[in-house]
Write a protein that holds these residues in place. Structure first.
Motif, PDB file in Angstrom:
ATOM      1  N   LEU A  23       0.568  -0.854  -0.189  1.00 42.92           N
ATOM      2  CA  LEU A  23       0.155  -0.475  -0.143  1.00 42.92           C
ATOM      3  C   LEU A  23       0.898   1.663   0.066  1.00 42.92           C
ATOM      4  O   LEU A  23       0.978   2.101  -0.215  1.00 42.92           O
ATOM      5  CB  LEU A  23      -0.940  -0.299   0.451  1.00 42.92           C
ATOM      6  CG  LEU A  23      -2.364   0.789   1.421  1.00 42.92           C
ATOM      7  CD1 LEU A  23      -3.013   0.577   0.320  1.00 42.92           C
ATOM      8  CD2 LEU A  23      -2.463   1.197   2.520  1.00 42.92           C
ATOM      9  N   LEU A  24       1.811   1.436   0.529  1.00 42.64           N
ATOM     10  CA  LEU A  24       2.818   2.430   1.033  1.00 42.64           C
ATOM     11  C   LEU A  24       3.759   2.337  -0.347  1.00 42.64           C
ATOM     12  O   LEU A  24       4.156   3.706  -0.470  1.00 42.64           O
ATOM     13  CB  LEU A  24       3.241   2.108   2.870  1.00 42.64           C
ATOM     14  CG  LEU A  24       1.957   2.737   3.319  1.00 42.64           C
ATOM     15  CD1 LEU A  24       2.947   2.675   4.748  1.00 42.64           C
ATOM     16  CD2 LEU A  24       1.377   4.238   3.085  1.00 42.64           C
ATOM     17  N   TYR A  27       1.876  -0.381  -4.404  1.00 46.61           N
ATOM     18  CA  TYR A  27       1.150   0.996  -5.833  1.00 46.61           C
ATOM     19  C   TYR A  27       1.596   2.311  -5.620  1.00 46.61           C
ATOM     20  O   TYR A  27       0.820   3.082  -6.416  1.00 46.61           O
ATOM     21  CB  TYR A  27      -0.426   1.422  -4.166  1.00 46.61           C
ATOM     22  CG  TYR A  27      -1.515   2.262  -4.498  1.00 46.61           C
ATOM     23  CD1 TYR A  27      -2.079   1.665  -5.548  1.00 46.61           C
ATOM     24  CD2 TYR A  27      -1.767   3.137  -4.191  1.00 46.61           C
ATOM     25  CE1 TYR A  27      -3.125   1.712  -6.222  1.00 46.61           C
ATOM     26  CE2 TYR A  27      -2.776   3.834  -4.902  1.00 46.61           C
ATOM     27  CZ  TYR A  27      -3.939   3.190  -5.849  1.00 46.61           C
ATOM     28  OH  TYR A  27      -4.435   3.800  -6.643  1.00 46.61           O
ATOM     29  N   PRO A  28       1.885   3.099  -4.709  1.00 43.22           N
ATOM     30  CA  PRO A  28       2.421   4.769  -4.523  1.00 43.22           C
ATOM     31  C   PRO A  28       3.655   4.850  -6.612  1.00 43.22           C
ATOM     32  O   PRO A  28       3.073   5.201  -7.328  1.00 43.22           O
ATOM     33  CB  PRO A  28       2.895   5.441  -3.548  1.00 43.22           C
ATOM     34  CG  PRO A  28       2.659   3.938  -2.644  1.00 43.22           C
ATOM     35  CD  PRO A  28       2.702   3.265  -3.861  1.00 43.22           C
ATOM     36  N   SER A  31       1.964   4.155  -8.978  1.00 39.16           N
ATOM     37  CA  SER A  31       0.517   4.575 -10.005  1.00 39.16           C
ATOM     38  C   SER A  31       0.764   5.842 -10.565  1.00 39.16           C
ATOM     39  O   SER A  31       0.565   6.307 -11.486  1.00 39.16           O
ATOM     40  CB  SER A  31       0.318   4.960  -8.794  1.00 39.16           C
ATOM     41  OG  SER A  31      -0.350   4.158  -7.945  1.00 39.16           O
TER      42      SER A  31
END
Lengths: 295, 431
Positions: A23-24, A27-28, A31
């Protein structure tokens, strides 16, 4: 039956951490990669269009600054900063390892102030420090009989000025890592070296540095990736000027994405930064892969 | 990638998961989410008093304020609106107007303004134009800060100049600035910001407007700042710095605000000032009359054959496309913009008004330093081009200014180069 015979149980234990990491970090990263392939603006985030490599091509064609200039400035900023961080950090760690030095914890805590302070706060503090008319630095220079200088205004002085600030800010990080390295040395090695007649220089070169070299390498790699991302301090002190002479890649990315609202191009610059970080991560993994000689 | 990763993460999460929400209004009771500049909530007027008065009449309307610093005022609102969770009402810096309007971040309020003639006609006409994009009005104004030349009267006296007679032409500006300069004491005749931020241009633009033309063509499709009126204005800065040596060469490191501090500290005898510096710490203990005895304000000195011009910044109050009850939002805004409430606000906050009724009020006249000068400039004010590309164009112009002031290029060369960039950006416009 232990975990070793039920590997899935082990994975379950680390699952929360993996999810958090995904998530940290993952994903970024994905993205930013996806956004770099889109025509996407801050004022129109919901209407992104796939643009292929357009943002990268525009980046290659950019003139003010060029990608090469921003990269060059970044490497200069990072190289000089990291060399001084490691050198000063290692030197201070050695000084604080001297047995008769008093108040070691107090000194370490004092040094940490610059590390824990927010970059933007440091930036604004130094902007006033460097201010040509009312700044502390020029005031001190006048007291010393020296001519005041235009620290943030002179294209030749602006980059050295922000590097000095960044060196001041980053030394504590190196100090902590190098201190950990020195503390890992078995003191019997020092005794043995002294018995063999080693002087201070030989002790440093043949005992300390060979043993803490992995810590030094770790410091260099982590500090390098971290310093590549410094932008808030520069933003506050020079705004990237004069004449883009302090617009590093990270500040360039910030300006494109958040100042001008061109999130697609800002993301493309982010991907370049990501690639640089990956290169250093690969180096790190190569040097610290399992099975390598341990201390 | 710690910092970059976190920035991207925050952006992504806001967009993807819609957790960045101001809430949104239901049918009843109605909630109005209002995003305003943080400092406007430091005083009771206009928002807190406005809300209290409005809620007395409309107890079903709940008003929730969020005070935001400058950068967040744009970024946070844009991201939230993209997620469909924007506030109902948001402050819009006048330089963001085109970006907000062309991306439908805010809705046109022309029909509301036309239905509220008392408010519409109360605005000074340049300000009404400054809130208009492609024929539609996008909001009434909250407050502004008109640019003027300010000077230190004591320094004028010390230099043998009449403290009540500021320079009125460019040649006088240069002549006075030279007389007021004493490099050995680090005292300079004229100070201006030339730091790499848009505020530096903002102080310079009125010198350009004096030529009767602006920064971009009237239809905002082409740069015209490289025409003679712009080149002359840039040359003025160069001459003050390098020909007359009346402005220090380190102004590239001085941002708007810092040059004001330098003025307050007696390092610059004259500067361009946005709004009044009466509220600065240096004058905190002075009455308006005492302040005016020390600091003068006047229109920008005029270019040869030029006409009076100044510039203004300030905040437009927009209704976002996410507003569930735009009628209620408008009703609340007009309630807040009642003359007495606005007078109390600008007086308490040290701002300037954009409405004739406020400017005419005795309390405002009593408060505003150099009132006749500032009042006299209301109809001569200009705004920065409101196009979405403006900030990128400003970056090219800033680079040009810094090139000229570091003697890397002539005014004409540097502005031509910036104009090429501006034209290229405008050629790609989508609006």
């Amino acid at each position: 039956m232990g975990i070793g015979r039920r590997p899935m149980v082990g994975y379950l234990y680390i699952l929360p951490l993996l999810v958090l990491l995904g998530l940290l970090s993952v994903y970024p990263a994905l993205s930013v990669l996806w956004m770099s392939l889109q025509s996407i603006e801050l004022a129109n985030l919901g209407a992104a269009e796939f643009a292929g490599l357009k943002n990268y091509l525009l980046l290659l064609k950019s003139t003010s600054p060029t990608l090469g200039e921003a990269l060059g400035l970044s490497f200069l900023f990072v190289f000089v900063s990291v060399v001084f961080h490691v050198f000063i950090g290692f030197s201070l760690a050695n000084l604080l390892a001297i047995p008769w030095v008093k108040g070691k914890n107090a000194w370490r805590n004092l040094y940490m102030i610059s590390w824990v302070a927010a970059g933007i706060v440091i930036g604004y503090t130094f902007r006033f420090f460097f201010e040509p008319r009312a700044g502390v630095l020029n005031y001190l220079m006048r007291l010393a009989g020296l001519a005041p200088r235009s620290w943030a205004a002179d294209p030749k002085l602006a980059m050295p000025a922000i590097i000095i600030v960044n060196i001041w800010r980053g030394v504590p990080y190196s100090l902590i890592i190098e201190t950990a390295g020195l503390q890992s040395i078995n003191t019997e090695l020092y005794d043995a070296a002294r018995v063999d007649g080693a002087n201070a220089w030989q002790m440093l070169m043949r005992v300390k540095i060979p043993i803490v070299k992995d810590f030094l390498l770790l410091d260099i790699i982590l500090d390098t990736t971290d310093t590549f991302q410094v932008f808030e301090t520069i933003l506050a002190i020079t705004g990237g000027g004069p004449l883009h002479q302090t617009e590093t890649l990270a500040l360039y990315m910030y300006n494109q994405a958040f100042r001008y609202g061109d999130v697609g191009r800002g993301s493309a610059i982010g991907v370049v930064l990501l690639a640089i970080s990956i290169v250093f991560a690969v180096i790190y993994i190569r040097f610290f892969r399992p099975g390598k000689e341990e201390l | 990638m710690k910092k970059i990763g976190m920035m991207v993460f925050v952006l992504s999460v806001f967009v993807s998961f819609d957790i960045f929400a101001w809430g949104g209004g239901g049918e009843k009771p109605i909630t109005l989410n209002v995003a305003v500049r943080d400092y406007t909530l430091d005083n009771e007027p206009p928002w807190k008093t406005g809300a209290a008065a409005y809620q007395k009449l409309h107890p079903n309307v709940k008003i929730v304020f969020e005070g935001l610093p400058y950068d967040d005022m744009r970024n946070k609102v844009l991201i939230a609106v993209a997620a469909g969770k924007g506030p109902d009402i948001a402050y819009v810096d006048c330089i963001w107007l085109g970006e907000y309007a062309s991306n439908k971040i805010i809705i046109p309020v022309t029909k509301y303004m036309n239905a509220t003639p008392a408010l519409k006609n109360d605005l000074y006409s340049p300000f009404l134009a400054g809130a208009t994009w492609k024929g539609e009005i996008y909001g009434p104004w909250s407050h502004t800060d008109v640019r003027t030349l300010v000077w230190n009267k004591d320094m004028f006296k010390a230099a043998g100049l009449d403290p009540e007679k500021p320079p009125t032409t460019w040649s006088q500006l240069r002549e006075y600035a030279k007389k007021l300069t004493n490099p050995s004491k680090d005292v300079w005749g004229f100070g201006f910001p030339a730091f790499a931020s848009e505020g530096s241009l903002d102080m310079w633009y009125p010198f350009v407007y004096q030529g009767g033309k602006g920064i971009l063509s009237d239809d905002f499709t082409k740069a015209i700042f490289n025409q003679p009126h712009g080149v002359a204005a840039m040359q003025l800065y160069y001459d003050l710095m390098w020909t007359d040596h009346a402005s220090p060469t380190d102004l590239i490191g001085v941002e708007e605000g810092q040059h004001t501090d330098g003025f307050d500290a007696g390092k610059y005898a004259m500067i361009i000032m946005a709004g009044t510096n009466k509220t600065n710490d240096a004058y905190a203990d002075l009455t308006r009359q005492q302040f005016e005895a020390r600091v003068g304000a006047a229109p920008y000195p005029l270019a040869p054959g030029g006409k009076v011009a100044t510039g203004s910044g300030g905040w437009i109050i927009g209704i976002t496309r996410d507003a569930k009850n735009p009628d209620v939002a408008w009703d609340f805004i007009t309630s807040v913009l009642k003359t007495d409430n606005l007078v109390d606000f600008v007086v308490a906050d040290g701002d300037e008004a954009t409405y004739k009724s406020v400017v005419a009020s005795p309390k405002y006249k009593e408060y505003l330093p150099q009132y006749p000068v500032r009042f006299g400039l209301m109809d001569s004010t200009h705004f920065r081009p409101p196009v979405p590309e403006y900030l990128k164009i400003a970056d090219a112009l800033l680079n040009a200014m810094q090139k000229v002031l570091t003697q890397k290029a002539s005014a004409q060369e540097a502005l031509n180069e910036a104009a090429l960039i501006a034209d290229s950006l405008l050629a790609q416009r989508k609006w």
